[in-house]
Design a protein around this motif. Structure first.
Motif, PDB file in Angstrom:
ATOM      1  N   ILE A  46       0.956  -1.592   0.012  1.00 25.94           N
ATOM      2  CA  ILE A  46       0.371   0.387   0.314  1.00 25.94           C
ATOM      3  C   ILE A  46       0.800   1.465   0.061  1.00 25.94           C
ATOM      4  N   LEU A  47       0.126   2.642  -0.427  1.00 24.35           N
ATOM      5  CA  LEU A  47       1.268   3.398   0.303  1.00 24.35           C
ATOM      6  C   LEU A  47       0.266   3.924   0.429  1.00 24.35           C
ATOM      7  N   VAL A  48       0.392   5.338   1.569  1.00 25.18           N
ATOM      8  CA  VAL A  48      -0.317   5.813   2.819  1.00 25.18           C
ATOM      9  C   VAL A  48       0.491   7.669   2.097  1.00 25.18           C
ATOM     10  N   GLY A  49       0.017   8.414   1.779  1.00 25.76           N
ATOM     11  CA  GLY A  49       0.161  10.223   1.257  1.00 25.76           C
ATOM     12  C   GLY A  49       0.265  10.718   2.747  1.00 25.76           C
ATOM     13  N   ALA A  50       0.811  10.998   3.521  1.00 28.06           N
ATOM     14  CA  ALA A  50       0.967  12.178   4.430  1.00 28.06           C
ATOM     15  C   ALA A  50       1.842  13.125   4.843  1.00 28.06           C
TER      16      ALA A  50
END
Length: 217
Positions: A46-50
């Protein structure tokens, strides 16, 4: 120990990469691949943009969904700067001057002034006081600052045009805001342009967004 150091201490150094700029990403049923400006690639589940409302991940996600006709009308609307904000950290202030520092609590204070102006303070460990000042932009100046608004971070910039409007404003803890401003080294002052926007889209496929979805004061 600061929160930043505490969080880093829980991670393996090999898992922390700095100085990376994401250009694009692709996902399929097997996972997701991120491509960076230095030609490096990284794969995961998964990719989390924070990284806030100007997140590069958000921009790519929205563009991909828009091209497929899946982005909401609200998310297709342009986000423009509304406020200019200056912020800083005044280090090691005297508890005699600011008695509230003697108690063990954190004090959040916000003052809403007239004409779209406001200021706030919050104390942090070691008797430091964080402060911020904001004022609403004149609409005729919005176009001039739009490029800097696209920068997702607070930047080291000349804050004097902003802070001089607040020097004589009362500090919630006594004295004036000018006292805190003058106690803050230039290296600990920054400026940013703030917009007002509520996003609808927070995830799709293997990508999820965290952080500032609504930046208002």
């Amino acid at each position: 120990m600061s929160l930043y150091e505490l969080m880093l201490s829980q991670l393996a150094p090999a898992n922390i990469l700095k100085g990376k700029k994401i250009l694009s990403y692709e996902e399929n049923e097997l996972g997701i691949t991120v491509c960076c400006a230095d030609d490096s690639t990284y794969c995961g589940d998964i990719l989390v943009g924070a990284d806030g409302t100007h997140s590069r991940i958000r921009q790519i996600l929205h563009k991909n969904l828009s091209n497929r006709g899946l982005l909401t009308k609200a998310d297709r609307e342009h986000n423009s700067p509304v406020y200019v904000c200056a912020a800083g950290v005044a280090p090691a202030q005297s508890p005699e001057k600011y008695p509230f520092l003697k108690d063990p609590y954190v004090h959040f204070c916000d003052v809403l002034g007239s004409n779209g102006m406001g200021w706030s303070t919050v104390n942090i460990p070691d008797n430091q006081i964080c402060w911020s000042l904001w004022m609403q932009l004149d609409m005729k100046n919005v176009a001039k600052v739009h490029q800097e608004f696209e920068n997702p971070e607070f930047v080291a910039a000349d804050t004097e045009p902003i802070v001089r409007e607040f020097r004589n404003r009362p500090c919630p803890h006594g004295g004036t805001m000018g006292d805190l401003i003058d106690a803050t080294p230039d290296a600990l002052k920054s400026r940013a342009y703030i917009g007002e926007k509520m996003y609808d889209t927070w995830h799709h496929g293997r990508t999820v967004l965290l952080g500032d979805g609504r930046l208002i004061f």
